[in-house]
Design a protein around this motif. Structure first.
Motif, PDB file in Angstrom:
ATOM      1  N   THR A  65       0.840  -1.194   0.000  1.00 44.21           N
ATOM      2  CA  THR A  65       0.000   0.000   0.000  1.00 44.21           C
ATOM      3  C   THR A  65       0.875   1.244   0.000  1.00 44.21           C
ATOM      4  O   THR A  65       2.082   1.176   0.288  1.00 44.21           O
ATOM      5  CB  THR A  65      -0.901   0.039   1.246  1.00 44.21           C
ATOM      6  N   GLU A  66       0.249   2.377  -0.288  1.00 46.65           N
ATOM      7  CA  GLU A  66       0.999   3.625  -0.226  1.00 46.65           C
ATOM      8  C   GLU A  66       1.467   3.908   1.192  1.00 46.65           C
ATOM      9  O   GLU A  66       2.581   4.424   1.408  1.00 46.65           O
ATOM     10  CB  GLU A  66       0.143   4.778  -0.755  1.00 46.65           C
ATOM     11  N   ALA A  67       0.627   3.563   2.179  1.00 45.15           N
ATOM     12  CA  ALA A  67       1.009   3.786   3.570  1.00 45.15           C
ATOM     13  C   ALA A  67       2.252   2.976   3.933  1.00 45.15           C
ATOM     14  O   ALA A  67       3.133   3.443   4.671  1.00 45.15           O
ATOM     15  CB  ALA A  67      -0.152   3.421   4.490  1.00 45.15           C
ATOM     16  N   ALA A  68       2.335   1.748   3.403  1.00 43.28           N
ATOM     17  CA  ALA A  68       3.511   0.909   3.660  1.00 43.28           C
ATOM     18  C   ALA A  68       4.739   1.475   2.955  1.00 43.28           C
ATOM     19  O   ALA A  68       5.816   1.603   3.557  1.00 43.28           O
ATOM     20  CB  ALA A  68       3.244  -0.516   3.198  1.00 43.28           C
ATOM     21  N   ALA A  69       4.585   1.830   1.674  1.00 42.43           N
ATOM     22  CA  ALA A  69       5.720   2.360   0.913  1.00 42.43           C
ATOM     23  C   ALA A  69       6.265   3.633   1.546  1.00 42.43           C
ATOM     24  O   ALA A  69       7.487   3.865   1.551  1.00 42.43           O
ATOM     25  CB  ALA A  69       5.292   2.619  -0.525  1.00 42.43           C
ATOM     26  N   HIS A  93       3.406  -6.971  -5.079  1.00 44.65           N
ATOM     27  CA  HIS A  93       2.411  -7.699  -5.863  1.00 44.65           C
ATOM     28  C   HIS A  93       1.400  -6.693  -6.410  1.00 44.65           C
ATOM     29  O   HIS A  93       0.977  -5.776  -5.688  1.00 44.65           O
ATOM     30  CB  HIS A  93       1.689  -8.737  -5.012  1.00 44.65           C
ATOM     31  N   TYR A  94       1.006  -6.869  -7.649  1.00 42.45           N
ATOM     32  CA  TYR A  94      -0.056  -6.097  -8.302  1.00 42.45           C
ATOM     33  C   TYR A  94       0.305  -4.631  -8.570  1.00 42.45           C
ATOM     34  O   TYR A  94       0.175  -4.163  -9.695  1.00 42.45           O
ATOM     35  CB  TYR A  94      -1.373  -6.161  -7.509  1.00 42.45           C
ATOM     36  N   ASN A  95       0.734  -3.881  -7.540  1.00 43.23           N
ATOM     37  CA  ASN A  95       0.914  -2.440  -7.699  1.00 43.23           C
ATOM     38  C   ASN A  95       2.353  -1.985  -7.463  1.00 43.23           C
ATOM     39  O   ASN A  95       2.602  -0.813  -7.194  1.00 43.23           O
ATOM     40  CB  ASN A  95      -0.015  -1.677  -6.755  1.00 43.23           C
ATOM     41  N   GLY A  96       3.296  -2.897  -7.566  1.00 41.60           N
ATOM     42  CA  GLY A  96       4.689  -2.552  -7.298  1.00 41.60           C
ATOM     43  C   GLY A  96       5.218  -1.469  -8.222  1.00 41.60           C
ATOM     44  O   GLY A  96       5.995  -0.606  -7.805  1.00 41.60           O
ATOM     45  N   HIS A  97       4.797  -1.495  -9.473  1.00 31.20           N
ATOM     46  CA  HIS A  97       5.259  -0.488 -10.433  1.00 31.20           C
ATOM     47  C   HIS A  97       4.834   0.915 -10.011  1.00 31.20           C
ATOM     48  O   HIS A  97       5.570   1.886 -10.190  1.00 31.20           O
ATOM     49  CB  HIS A  97       4.723  -0.818 -11.830  1.00 31.20           C
ATOM     50  N   GLN A  98       3.641   1.017  -9.440  1.00 34.84           N
ATOM     51  CA  GLN A  98       3.145   2.319  -8.990  1.00 34.84           C
ATOM     52  C   GLN A  98       3.865   2.780  -7.725  1.00 34.84           C
ATOM     53  O   GLN A  98       4.279   3.942  -7.623  1.00 34.84           O
ATOM     54  CB  GLN A  98       1.639   2.234  -8.731  1.00 34.84           C
ATOM     55  N   LEU A  99       4.018   1.869  -6.773  1.00 36.47           N
ATOM     56  CA  LEU A  99       4.622   2.251  -5.496  1.00 36.47           C
ATOM     57  C   LEU A  99       6.090   2.620  -5.650  1.00 36.47           C
ATOM     58  O   LEU A  99       6.562   3.590  -5.051  1.00 36.47           O
ATOM     59  CB  LEU A  99       4.466   1.108  -4.491  1.00 36.47           C
ATOM     60  N   LEU A 100       6.818   1.860  -6.438  1.00 36.66           N
ATOM     61  CA  LEU A 100       8.239   2.155  -6.626  1.00 36.66           C
ATOM     62  C   LEU A 100       8.450   3.466  -7.376  1.00 36.66           C
ATOM     63  O   LEU A 100       9.431   4.180  -7.138  1.00 36.66           O
ATOM     64  CB  LEU A 100       8.916   1.007  -7.380  1.00 36.66           C
ATOM     65  N   THR A 101       7.528   3.789  -8.260  1.00 36.40           N
ATOM     66  CA  THR A 101       7.639   5.037  -9.015  1.00 36.40           C
ATOM     67  C   THR A 101       7.235   6.238  -8.167  1.00 36.40           C
ATOM     68  O   THR A 101       7.902   7.279  -8.169  1.00 36.40           O
ATOM     69  CB  THR A 101       6.745   4.982 -10.271  1.00 36.40           C
ATOM     70  N   LYS A 102       6.170   6.099  -7.404  1.00 38.45           N
ATOM     71  CA  LYS A 102       5.636   7.218  -6.617  1.00 38.45           C
ATOM     72  C   LYS A 102       6.447   7.496  -5.367  1.00 38.45           C
ATOM     73  O   LYS A 102       6.479   8.630  -4.871  1.00 38.45           O
ATOM     74  CB  LYS A 102       4.178   6.940  -6.248  1.00 38.45           C
ATOM     75  N   TYR A 103       7.125   6.457  -4.834  1.00 40.01           N
ATOM     76  CA  TYR A 103       7.871   6.607  -3.581  1.00 40.01           C
ATOM     77  C   TYR A 103       9.344   6.273  -3.812  1.00 40.01           C
ATOM     78  O   TYR A 103       9.811   5.180  -3.462  1.00 40.01           O
ATOM     79  CB  TYR A 103       7.266   5.714  -2.493  1.00 40.01           C
ATOM     80  N   ALA A 105      11.959   7.228  -2.298  1.00 40.44           N
ATOM     81  CA  ALA A 105      12.695   6.959  -1.053  1.00 40.44           C
ATOM     82  C   ALA A 105      12.563   5.497  -0.661  1.00 40.44           C
ATOM     83  O   ALA A 105      13.502   4.894  -0.122  1.00 40.44           O
ATOM     84  CB  ALA A 105      12.188   7.859   0.068  1.00 40.44           C
ATOM     85  N   CYS A 106      11.403   4.911  -0.920  1.00 44.47           N
ATOM     86  CA  CYS A 106      11.189   3.478  -0.678  1.00 44.47           C
ATOM     87  C   CYS A 106      12.072   2.663  -1.604  1.00 44.47           C
ATOM     88  O   CYS A 106      12.763   1.734  -1.173  1.00 44.47           O
ATOM     89  CB  CYS A 106       9.723   3.138  -0.896  1.00 44.47           C
ATOM     90  N   ALA A 107      12.073   3.029  -2.887  1.00 43.58           N
ATOM     91  CA  ALA A 107      12.881   2.303  -3.875  1.00 43.58           C
ATOM     92  C   ALA A 107      14.358   2.345  -3.513  1.00 43.58           C
ATOM     93  O   ALA A 107      15.086   1.357  -3.699  1.00 43.58           O
ATOM     94  CB  ALA A 107      12.655   2.902  -5.260  1.00 43.58           C
ATOM     95  N   GLN A 108      14.810   3.488  -2.980  1.00 43.45           N
ATOM     96  CA  GLN A 108      16.214   3.644  -2.626  1.00 43.45           C
ATOM     97  C   GLN A 108      16.562   2.894  -1.352  1.00 43.45           C
ATOM     98  O   GLN A 108      17.653   2.319  -1.220  1.00 43.45           O
ATOM     99  CB  GLN A 108      16.539   5.129  -2.453  1.00 43.45           C
ATOM    100  N   ALA A 109      15.652   2.877  -0.377  1.00 37.41           N
ATOM    101  CA  ALA A 109      15.951   2.288   0.938  1.00 37.41           C
ATOM    102  C   ALA A 109      16.005   0.766   0.902  1.00 37.41           C
ATOM    103  O   ALA A 109      16.684   0.146   1.730  1.00 37.41           O
ATOM    104  CB  ALA A 109      14.910   2.741   1.958  1.00 37.41           C
ATOM    105  N   LEU A 110      15.291   0.156  -0.035  1.00 36.36           N
ATOM    106  CA  LEU A 110      15.267  -1.304  -0.117  1.00 36.36           C
ATOM    107  C   LEU A 110      16.572  -1.830  -0.700  1.00 36.36           C
ATOM    108  O   LEU A 110      17.201  -1.194  -1.538  1.00 36.36           O
ATOM    109  CB  LEU A 110      14.093  -1.766  -0.971  1.00 36.36           C
ATOM    110  N   GLY A 111      16.955  -3.031  -0.267  1.00 37.21           N
ATOM    111  CA  GLY A 111      18.155  -3.660  -0.796  1.00 37.21           C
ATOM    112  C   GLY A 111      17.897  -4.501  -2.025  1.00 37.21           C
ATOM    113  O   GLY A 111      18.806  -4.753  -2.828  1.00 37.21           O
ATOM    114  N   LYS A 112      16.651  -4.947  -2.187  1.00 35.67           N
ATOM    115  CA  LYS A 112      16.291  -5.811  -3.317  1.00 35.67           C
ATOM    116  C   LYS A 112      14.779  -5.768  -3.462  1.00 35.67           C
ATOM    117  O   LYS A 112      14.064  -5.539  -2.480  1.00 35.67           O
ATOM    118  CB  LYS A 112      16.795  -7.247  -3.077  1.00 35.67           C
ATOM    119  N   TYR A 113      14.286  -6.015  -4.684  1.00 36.13           N
ATOM    120  CA  TYR A 113      12.849  -6.066  -4.932  1.00 36.13           C
ATOM    121  C   TYR A 113      12.457  -7.491  -5.283  1.00 36.13           C
ATOM    122  O   TYR A 113      13.145  -8.159  -6.053  1.00 36.13           O
ATOM    123  CB  TYR A 113      12.436  -5.167  -6.096  1.00 36.13           C
ATOM    124  N   ARG A 114      11.329  -7.932  -4.714  1.00 37.26           N
ATOM    125  CA  ARG A 114      10.780  -9.230  -5.126  1.00 37.26           C
ATOM    126  C   ARG A 114       9.621  -8.954  -6.083  1.00 37.26           C
ATOM    127  O   ARG A 114       8.663  -8.251  -5.736  1.00 37.26           O
ATOM    128  CB  ARG A 114      10.281 -10.029  -3.915  1.00 37.26           C
TER     129      ARG A 114
END
Length: 416
Positions: A65-69, A93-103, A105-114
């Motif tokens: 969710t956006e709240a999680a990201a 799952h399902y909305n990863g493309h949206q969350l990684l693009t919109k957030y 800081a989330c994309a940068q903080a993670l070490g890997k994406y599943r």
């Protein structure tokens, strides 16, 4: 540790995740996953820290969710303040493309994406949404795990393969087609990621199922067809002994064949149960197979009619708990202590012999006798413990052994 007879680790392309490398010549990596709401940053950071302290070298968190990201960066910051550097894996799952693009800081903080190719997108949207996630990974130089799961397998791929199979002169069973669909989904997705610019040293594959024989069949064939690093695990393994036995049976066979670069034991915890239990089980699978060493393991007899008292059971439990409590301190001060062997035996039949095989062992006399327990150090009788403080005195012998064998003789034993 000594290499097992006939064991040869299959060489895979190494994938760097923070300070951890999956594959190559590197040790098999233990990972786990939180079950907190990622939007609750404090609770998630606390559980990640607990899993890491238990020995999880990678920890996956749900980002759904956006709240999680929006909280992922804060979780990373909280962990850094605690001195916990374990890489975080974002489960999308399902909305990863949206969350990684919109957030970002989330994309940068993670070490890997599943990424799950079965639900990254459907129909004409699938390739675009998958491509977006890969492009974000490339932008931030993050590896990905392309994680196929037979509970969410690409329905269009399965349908097409079933149709082709029905027209075949020698059709396969439905189970065989499903296993092949899992493998093709992973390999086709990996090939597409490479077309988009991702290197083989940025891709980990997994094909998870919940059946032991299916897992063995799928990974044996997947391993034969590629040299990507492989994440191994039985999905939805179950609760308690069933989950442990199923995971051990499946992964034990594959690991012995040299297949698997990182593992997770997906146990269903008891209500309110300790999430770190799955980490301990994963470590014990690897250590009992001789593939890695994490903590001194206690050899203890199962008990019989000669051991009707609970003294040796209580002592074995006490010593195992003491070792696990002390390990965070010991491993930072006494290199190699994780390979030490211990024995807590219940009677005189096998007790002295087993105790002599351990670095430090104790053999209780059995039922109906006043506790008089010989202690053996590196195969030689060291002393006999008597009275009500056998556990405390044995721990002191253990502490002294660790100091003299794994550290400086003048150092004081560490205590938790």
């Amino acid at each position: 540790m000594n290499e097992l007879p006939n064991y040869t680790r299959q060489r895979r392309v190494g994938v760097r995740v923070g300070a951890i490398t999956i594959g190559g010549d590197h040790p098999i990596v233990v990972q786990s996953m939180t079950n907190t709401d990622t939007a609750d940053a404090a609770a998630t950071a606390k559980q990640v820290q607990q899993l890491a302290a238990a020995g999880s070298e990678l920890v996956r968190i749900t980002v759904d969710t956006e709240a999680a990201a929006a909280q992922v960066e804060r979780i990373r910051q909280m962990l850094d303040l605690l001195g916990c550097r374990v890489p975080l894996i974002g489960d999308f799952h399902y909305n990863g493309h949206q969350l990684l693009t919109k957030y970002p800081a989330c994309a940068q903080a993670l070490g890997k994406y599943r990424i799950n190719p079965g639900n990254v997108g459907f129909g004409r949207k699938r390739d675009g949404q998958f491509s977006t996630m890969i492009e974000v990974a490339l932008k931030y130089r993050k590896p990905v795990r392309i994680g196929v799961n037979w509970g969410s397998l690409d329905a269009s791929l399965v349908a097409a393969m079933m149709d082709d199979n029905a027209r075949s002169a020698t059709p396969l069973s439905a189970a065989e087609v499903t296993r092949e669909a899992l493998i093709q989904s992973a390999l086709l997705s990996a090939a597409r990621a490479e077309e988009l610019g991702m290197g083989r040293d940025q891709i980990v594959l997994s094909c998870k199922v919940s059946g032991v024989q299916d897992l063995i069949a799928v990974y044996s064939e997947l391993s034969r067809r590629c040299d990507y690093a492989l994440h191994l695990g039985l999905t939805e393994a179950g609760m308690g002994s069933k989950g442990i036995v199923a995971s051990t049976a499946a992964m034990g066979i594959l690991l012995q064949q040299g297949i698997g670069d990182t593992i997770r034991v997906s146990l269903t915890p008891e209500p309110g149960g300790d999430r770190t239990h799955e980490v301990v089980v994963a470590q014990e699978i690897l250590q009992t197979m001789g593939l890695r060493a994490f903590t001194p393991l206690v050899t203890a007899c199962p008990g019989c009619g000669r051991t009707t008292s609970t003294v040796f059971q209580e002592l074995a439990q006490d010593i195992q708990a003491y070792v696990r409590t002390q390990m965070p301190i010991w491993k930072s001060v006494y290199p190699g202590v994780e390979e030490m062997t211990l024995a807590v035996m219940g009677c005189v039949v096998n007790g002295p012999g087993e105790s002599k095989h351990a670095n430090v062992g104790i053999s209780l006399p059995g039922s109906g006798e006043a506790p008089a327990a010989p202690v053996f150090v590196d195969g030689e009788k060291f002393t006999i413990l008597r009275g009500d403080n056998i556990a405390g005195e044995f721990k002191q012998i253990l502490d002294n052994y660790i100091v003299t064998h794994y550290g400086h003789a003048a150092a004081a034993p560490a205590t938790a």
